[in-house]
Each structure stands twice: as C-alpha cells, then as structure tokens.
Scaffold this motif. Sequence first.
Motif, mmCIF file in Angstrom:
data_model
loop_
_atom_site.group_PDB
_atom_site.id
_atom_site.type_symbol
_atom_site.label_atom_id
_atom_site.label_comp_id
_atom_site.label_asym_id
_atom_site.label_seq_id
_atom_site.Cartn_x
_atom_site.Cartn_y
_atom_site.Cartn_z
ATOM 1 N N HIS A 44 6.881 0.829 -8.697
ATOM 2 C CA HIS A 44 7.814 -0.317 -7.881
ATOM 3 C C HIS A 44 7.181 -0.702 -6.570
ATOM 4 O O HIS A 44 7.740 -1.290 -5.868
ATOM 5 C CB HIS A 44 9.201 0.110 -7.826
ATOM 6 C CG HIS A 44 9.991 -0.095 -9.124
ATOM 7 N ND1 HIS A 44 10.088 1.000 -9.843
ATOM 8 C CD2 HIS A 44 10.553 -1.006 -9.745
ATOM 9 C CE1 HIS A 44 10.943 0.884 -10.820
ATOM 10 N NE2 HIS A 44 11.094 -0.553 -10.886
ATOM 11 N N THR A 45 5.927 -0.261 -6.441
ATOM 12 C CA THR A 45 5.303 -0.497 -5.100
ATOM 13 C C THR A 45 3.766 -1.430 -5.570
ATOM 14 O O THR A 45 3.393 -1.445 -6.872
ATOM 15 C CB THR A 45 4.579 0.655 -4.651
ATOM 16 O OG1 THR A 45 4.083 1.588 -5.244
ATOM 17 C CG2 THR A 45 5.811 1.403 -3.764
ATOM 18 N N SER A 46 3.093 -1.506 -4.782
ATOM 19 C CA SER A 46 1.850 -2.472 -4.915
ATOM 20 C C SER A 46 0.581 -2.117 -4.025
ATOM 21 O O SER A 46 0.926 -1.321 -3.094
ATOM 22 C CB SER A 46 1.859 -4.101 -5.220
ATOM 23 O OG SER A 46 2.442 -4.368 -3.894
ATOM 24 N N GLY A 47 -0.557 -2.447 -4.464
ATOM 25 C CA GLY A 47 -1.671 -2.326 -3.254
ATOM 26 C C GLY A 47 -1.616 -0.976 -2.889
ATOM 27 O O GLY A 47 -1.736 0.007 -3.700
ATOM 28 N N TYR A 48 -1.914 -0.702 -1.631
ATOM 29 C CA TYR A 48 -2.396 0.533 -0.966
ATOM 30 C C TYR A 48 -1.151 1.707 -1.258
ATOM 31 O O TYR A 48 -1.521 2.908 -1.613
ATOM 32 C CB TYR A 48 -2.474 0.692 0.531
ATOM 33 C CG TYR A 48 -2.727 1.746 1.204
ATOM 34 C CD1 TYR A 48 -4.035 2.373 1.292
ATOM 35 C CD2 TYR A 48 -1.754 2.685 1.621
ATOM 36 C CE1 TYR A 48 -4.572 3.668 2.061
ATOM 37 C CE2 TYR A 48 -2.042 4.093 2.199
ATOM 38 C CZ TYR A 48 -3.388 4.280 2.518
ATOM 39 O OH TYR A 48 -3.602 5.460 3.180
ATOM 40 N N ASP A 49 -0.052 1.094 -1.183
ATOM 41 C CA ASP A 49 1.213 2.127 -1.314
ATOM 42 C C ASP A 49 1.216 2.735 -2.908
ATOM 43 O O ASP A 49 1.463 3.739 -3.188
ATOM 44 C CB ASP A 49 2.567 1.477 -1.153
ATOM 45 C CG ASP A 49 2.809 0.873 0.199
ATOM 46 O OD1 ASP A 49 2.366 1.742 1.122
ATOM 47 O OD2 ASP A 49 3.645 0.089 0.503
ATOM 48 N N GLN A 50 1.063 1.805 -3.775
ATOM 49 C CA GLN A 50 1.001 2.100 -5.058
ATOM 50 C C GLN A 50 -0.422 3.263 -5.250
ATOM 51 O O GLN A 50 -0.140 4.245 -5.990
ATOM 52 C CB GLN A 50 0.750 1.021 -5.884
ATOM 53 C CG GLN A 50 1.014 1.340 -7.523
ATOM 54 C CD GLN A 50 0.851 0.144 -8.348
ATOM 55 O OE1 GLN A 50 -0.055 -0.784 -8.461
ATOM 56 N NE2 GLN A 50 1.609 -0.196 -9.355
ATOM 57 N N ALA A 51 -1.559 2.946 -4.750
ATOM 58 C CA ALA A 51 -2.498 3.597 -4.870
ATOM 59 C C ALA A 51 -2.231 5.130 -4.242
ATOM 60 O O ALA A 51 -2.551 6.263 -5.026
ATOM 61 C CB ALA A 51 -3.854 3.148 -4.168
ATOM 62 N N PHE A 52 -1.679 5.152 -3.290
ATOM 63 C CA PHE A 52 -1.376 6.519 -2.571
ATOM 64 C C PHE A 52 -0.225 7.480 -3.498
ATOM 65 O O PHE A 52 -0.404 8.588 -3.566
ATOM 66 C CB PHE A 52 -0.650 6.150 -1.162
ATOM 67 C CG PHE A 52 -0.412 7.327 -0.443
ATOM 68 C CD1 PHE A 52 -1.219 8.504 0.107
ATOM 69 C CD2 PHE A 52 1.119 7.507 -0.106
ATOM 70 C CE1 PHE A 52 -1.059 9.344 0.705
ATOM 71 C CE2 PHE A 52 1.484 8.618 0.863
ATOM 72 C CZ PHE A 52 0.577 9.795 1.231
ATOM 73 N N ALA A 53 0.851 6.507 -4.065
ATOM 74 C CA ALA A 53 1.822 7.453 -4.982
ATOM 75 C C ALA A 53 0.903 7.837 -6.373
ATOM 76 O O ALA A 53 1.156 9.077 -6.527
ATOM 77 C CB ALA A 53 2.793 6.115 -5.456
ATOM 78 N N HIS A 54 -0.280 7.216 -6.612
ATOM 79 C CA HIS A 54 -0.660 7.692 -7.865
ATOM 80 C C HIS A 54 -1.861 8.730 -7.414
ATOM 81 O O HIS A 54 -1.796 9.708 -8.270
ATOM 82 C CB HIS A 54 -1.407 6.696 -8.483
ATOM 83 C CG HIS A 54 -0.982 5.505 -9.548
ATOM 84 N ND1 HIS A 54 -0.420 6.191 -10.757
ATOM 85 C CD2 HIS A 54 -0.776 4.115 -9.426
ATOM 86 C CE1 HIS A 54 0.453 5.030 -11.224
ATOM 87 N NE2 HIS A 54 -0.010 3.862 -10.361
ATOM 88 N N TYR A 55 -2.304 8.722 -6.189
ATOM 89 C CA TYR A 55 -3.093 9.830 -5.615
ATOM 90 C C TYR A 55 -2.054 11.049 -5.593
ATOM 91 O O TYR A 55 -2.457 12.247 -5.916
ATOM 92 C CB TYR A 55 -3.534 9.662 -4.336
ATOM 93 C CG TYR A 55 -4.025 10.779 -3.386
ATOM 94 C CD1 TYR A 55 -4.706 11.568 -3.718
ATOM 95 C CD2 TYR A 55 -3.147 10.815 -2.243
ATOM 96 C CE1 TYR A 55 -5.121 12.770 -2.915
ATOM 97 C CE2 TYR A 55 -3.324 11.982 -1.321
ATOM 98 C CZ TYR A 55 -4.497 12.878 -2.018
ATOM 99 O OH TYR A 55 -4.629 14.256 -1.032
ATOM 100 N N LYS A 56 -0.860 11.073 -5.113
ATOM 101 C CA LYS A 56 -0.047 12.155 -4.997
ATOM 102 C C LYS A 56 0.556 12.648 -6.230
ATOM 103 O O LYS A 56 0.561 13.723 -6.602
ATOM 104 C CB LYS A 56 1.242 11.711 -3.988
ATOM 105 C CG LYS A 56 0.844 11.492 -2.600
ATOM 106 C CD LYS A 56 0.504 12.968 -2.062
ATOM 107 C CE LYS A 56 0.368 12.943 -0.502
ATOM 108 N NZ LYS A 56 -0.074 14.243 -0.029
#
Length: 233
Positions: A44-56
């Motif tokens: 439910h996020t996009s861009g940098y936030d989504q990338a950060f969530a996938h990294y975590k």
Amino acid sequence: MKKVIFAVALSISLNVFAEQNTIDNITLAANNMQVENLTELAAHTSGYDQAFAHYKLGAAYLVQQNFAKLTQHLTLSADILNQQLKHNPKDVESMILLAQVLGLHSGFAPEKAKEFGPKTYELLNKAGQLAPKNPRLKLVHGIIKYHTPAAYGGNKQVAVAMFNQAINNYPDDVHSGYHWGYDEAYIWRGLAKVEQGDTKGALLDFNQAVEINPNSNWAKGLIAQNEQNISSL
C-alpha cells in the motif's frame, strides 16, 4: 498543459519524497519482525517508501534464512529504485538505498558480487558528490566497507570512521523525511568494538541505540549477549 498535468501525475505516482510517518512504521514493523505488517506496507505504498519496505522484508527473510523470499524482495526493491533513478538521476536517497540493497544481495549471493559490486560503489560515489554529509550515505558505505574483504577494497577501520561520521550527522537529519538508521550506526560501531575486544565500549553503543530506538530488538539482543560475555569472564 497536458504535459504539465502528466508530469505532476508522474511525480505523485513515483512518490519521490518519502513520508517520515511511513518510514517510521516500516522501521517499527522490521524491528519486531512483523512480516505481515511489512508485506501490507509494501502493498500500500509506492516509490521510495515501497522500496524501503521491500528492503526490510528482504532483511527479515535473511534472518529467517528464506533465501528465495529474500531474493524476491531485494529484486523488487532494486527495480523500484532503478525506476526512481530513471526519472530523477539525482535522487540521492534512492542511490543510497539501492547501494544497500545491492550490497545485501551480494553478501548472501557471492556470484552477484561481480555484477553488483561496481554498481554499488558507483552509486555511493555519485551520492557522495551530491550529498557528502548524508548520514545514510555514511552508514551504508560503512556497512559495505565492513563486510567487503580487504582484497576487494574492504577496510574495517574506514568503516568505523564512516559510522562515526554518520552518528555525527544524524542529528541534523531528523526532519529530512528519510530519517532511518541512526540506531543502526551505533549498532554497527558497537559490533566493530566487539570484534576489537572492547566489549564495554560496545555496550555503550548498543545502549545508545536503544535510547534512540527503544524498539530495537537487535540492540537489546546484543546487550544481553555481551553482558553475559562480561559476566562469564
């Protein structure tokens, strides 16, 4: 006019700027190994936030030694960040996070090191030219220097110097919207101190990490482990 509207819509859809509240929620879920919450945040996020969530998520699956899921989420994170950089080649935060993602991927998949290594340092060098005092730049660069074998440019003394710089620069970063990793800088410096035999100094760093982030189960675990080591001497 249509071009202007399209450009604005594209900027919004890419979510170039992180939202600190979202970053904090992702970090909290990661600290508590809440994979379901992280998955929800990534969806439910996009861009940098989504990338950060996938990294975590990738980091969480690394702890669980689920390498298939780890690869999946690091790949998703890298794809999003590459897309960010395609539309904004000077997006320093995406450069730094992408360097961390590629560095982590190389760490568990050595066959990727030849492909990802040069790209990682290219990203870090470019980010350093644009934002030399960025604390996440120093943290990520330090982590990569810490883990890279000396024959390939690794240097633990340089890594510690970078953790020191990150710690010094984090207080000025609180309102950046990308504020994460402050506690991790103390943890990594503490781990270096453990390796050097300075357990008491390491405990000071681990406790400082908990002071910054009371939800850091990583730091709490390291405190318990090293207090036990001291008491057994």
